[in-house]
Scaffold this motif. Structure first.
Motif, mmCIF file in Angstrom:
data_model
loop_
_atom_site.group_PDB
_atom_site.id
_atom_site.type_symbol
_atom_site.label_atom_id
_atom_site.label_comp_id
_atom_site.label_asym_id
_atom_site.label_seq_id
_atom_site.Cartn_x
_atom_site.Cartn_y
_atom_site.Cartn_z
ATOM 1 N N UNK A 11 -112.718 41.335 -47.189
ATOM 2 C CA UNK A 11 -112.816 42.678 -46.617
ATOM 3 C C UNK A 11 -111.952 43.643 -47.422
ATOM 4 N N UNK A 12 -112.439 44.860 -47.586
ATOM 5 C CA UNK A 12 -111.635 45.933 -48.180
ATOM 6 C C UNK A 12 -110.913 46.645 -47.041
ATOM 7 N N UNK A 13 -109.594 46.673 -47.101
ATOM 8 C CA UNK A 13 -108.831 47.261 -46.003
ATOM 9 C C UNK A 13 -107.846 48.295 -46.539
ATOM 10 N N UNK A 14 -107.464 49.186 -45.631
ATOM 11 C CA UNK A 14 -106.410 50.159 -45.899
ATOM 12 C C UNK A 14 -105.605 50.307 -44.616
ATOM 13 N N UNK A 15 -104.302 50.040 -44.698
ATOM 14 C CA UNK A 15 -103.420 50.100 -43.534
ATOM 15 C C UNK A 15 -102.272 51.047 -43.861
ATOM 16 N N UNK A 16 -102.042 51.998 -42.976
ATOM 17 C CA UNK A 16 -100.951 52.949 -43.205
ATOM 18 C C UNK A 16 -100.252 53.252 -41.890
ATOM 19 N N UNK A 17 -98.942 53.458 -41.989
ATOM 20 C CA UNK A 17 -98.126 53.886 -40.853
ATOM 21 C C UNK A 17 -97.499 55.227 -41.219
ATOM 22 N N UNK A 18 -97.632 56.207 -40.314
ATOM 23 C CA UNK A 18 -97.146 57.552 -40.606
ATOM 24 C C UNK A 18 -96.313 58.088 -39.446
ATOM 25 N N UNK A 19 -95.334 58.914 -39.796
ATOM 26 C CA UNK A 19 -94.540 59.618 -38.786
ATOM 27 C C UNK A 19 -95.322 60.845 -38.338
ATOM 28 N N UNK A 20 -95.367 61.077 -37.022
ATOM 29 C CA UNK A 20 -96.205 62.147 -36.491
ATOM 30 C C UNK A 20 -95.426 63.434 -36.260
ATOM 31 N N UNK A 21 -94.319 63.373 -35.524
ATOM 32 C CA UNK A 21 -93.687 64.610 -35.049
ATOM 33 C C UNK A 21 -92.307 64.880 -35.641
ATOM 34 N N UNK A 22 -91.839 64.064 -36.570
ATOM 35 C CA UNK A 22 -90.547 64.315 -37.215
ATOM 36 C C UNK A 22 -90.695 64.120 -38.717
ATOM 37 N N UNK A 23 -89.596 64.328 -39.445
ATOM 38 C CA UNK A 23 -89.620 64.189 -40.895
ATOM 39 C C UNK A 23 -88.413 63.396 -41.375
ATOM 40 N N UNK A 24 -88.524 62.981 -42.636
ATOM 41 C CA UNK A 24 -87.424 62.297 -43.329
ATOM 42 C C UNK A 24 -87.007 61.011 -42.625
ATOM 43 N N UNK A 25 -88.009 60.238 -42.194
ATOM 44 C CA UNK A 25 -87.751 58.950 -41.565
ATOM 45 C C UNK A 25 -88.222 57.845 -42.515
ATOM 46 N N UNK A 26 -87.358 56.874 -42.734
ATOM 47 C CA UNK A 26 -87.702 55.759 -43.615
ATOM 48 C C UNK A 26 -88.502 54.722 -42.830
ATOM 49 N N UNK A 27 -89.729 54.486 -43.290
ATOM 50 C CA UNK A 27 -90.633 53.551 -42.621
ATOM 51 C C UNK A 27 -90.669 52.227 -43.362
ATOM 52 N N UNK A 28 -90.833 51.151 -42.584
ATOM 53 C CA UNK A 28 -91.003 49.812 -43.139
ATOM 54 C C UNK A 28 -92.251 49.193 -42.498
ATOM 55 N N UNK A 29 -93.117 48.621 -43.306
ATOM 56 C CA UNK A 29 -94.332 47.980 -42.792
ATOM 57 C C UNK A 29 -94.532 46.654 -43.515
#
Length: 223
Positions: A58-76
């Motif tokens: 399968x071809x997949x694309x998975x993303x996690x995004x911050x919605x209502x704030x900024x400058x947050x370090x995300x880990x997935x």
């Protein structure tokens, strides 16, 4: 889609999660989907894990995004069913993975965020996947269905033309019969008129002959 929330204290945590899944279809068969989930993170120690089934290749694309704030370090983290693949992806306000899966089954998708400067962070997890082989089969079925529909429409059109031609032929035949009947009736009328004329002429001649004979006999008696 399954959700598991883990904390370092091993206490029970309740996370409100909302979202939807839209399936991608062709020819009445689903070959992919898009899932969007929204959830809140209140601590940097929270680890939110989701589980999704994917087909092999399968071809997949998975993303996690911050919605209502900024400058947050995300880990997935993306982990395969056999756990041979387990990799972290990081980014400011967004972490993303895309590629073709070489292993089918249930994948683990875990996210966490370094919460800074706010009480909580709202995240959006977007999962897109489509299976090429299933898509090709679906397109093939759609094409076959389209061709079958076209053939049926063509057959129906031909049948309508045949019915219309038959109706026209019957109408012409009826019209021809009516013409023949009219000609026959006209001939009968002409024959009847001729016979009537002959009878009238014969009657007139007989009347003239009788009248002349009557007057001839009358003149002889007078003498």
């Amino acid at each position: 889609m399954h959700l598991v929330v883990a904390t370092v204290w091993f206490t029970i945590s309740l996370t409100l999660c909302s979202g939807f899944t839209q399936y991608i279809m062709s020819g009445g068969q689903a070959y992919g989907f898009i899932t969007e989930l929204f959830f809140d993170v209140f601590s940097s120690k929270e680890l939110h894990c989701f589980y999704e089934d994917f087909m092999l290749y399968s071809d997949i694309s998975i993303s996690t995004r911050v919605v209502d704030t900024e400058s947050q370090l995300l880990h997935m983290r993306i982990r395969s069913p056999s756990k041979n693949i387990s990799k972290w992806y990081e980014g400011i306000d967004q972490a993303e993975f895309s590629g073709m899966l070489r292993e089918g089954g249930t994948y683990e998708i875990c996210t966490k965020v370094d919460v800074t400067g706010t009480r909580h962070v709202r995240l959006m997890l977007v999962i897109y996947a489509h299976h090429r082989e299933t898509k090709n089969k679906a397109n093939k079925l759609k094409k076959e269905h389209h061709e079958t529909t076209e053939k049926m429409n063509e057959s129906i059109s031909n049948l309508r033309e045949m019915i219309a031609s038959s109706a026209f032929a019957l109408k012409q035949l009826k019209s021809t019969r009516d013409i023949h009947l009219q000609i026959k009736n006209a001939n009968n009328i002409d024959m009847f008129s001729l016979m009537q004329t002959i009878v009238i002429l014969c009657t007139s001649i007989v009347q003239v002959f009788i009248i002349r004979k009557f007057f001839s006999n009358t003149s002889k008696n007078v003498k």
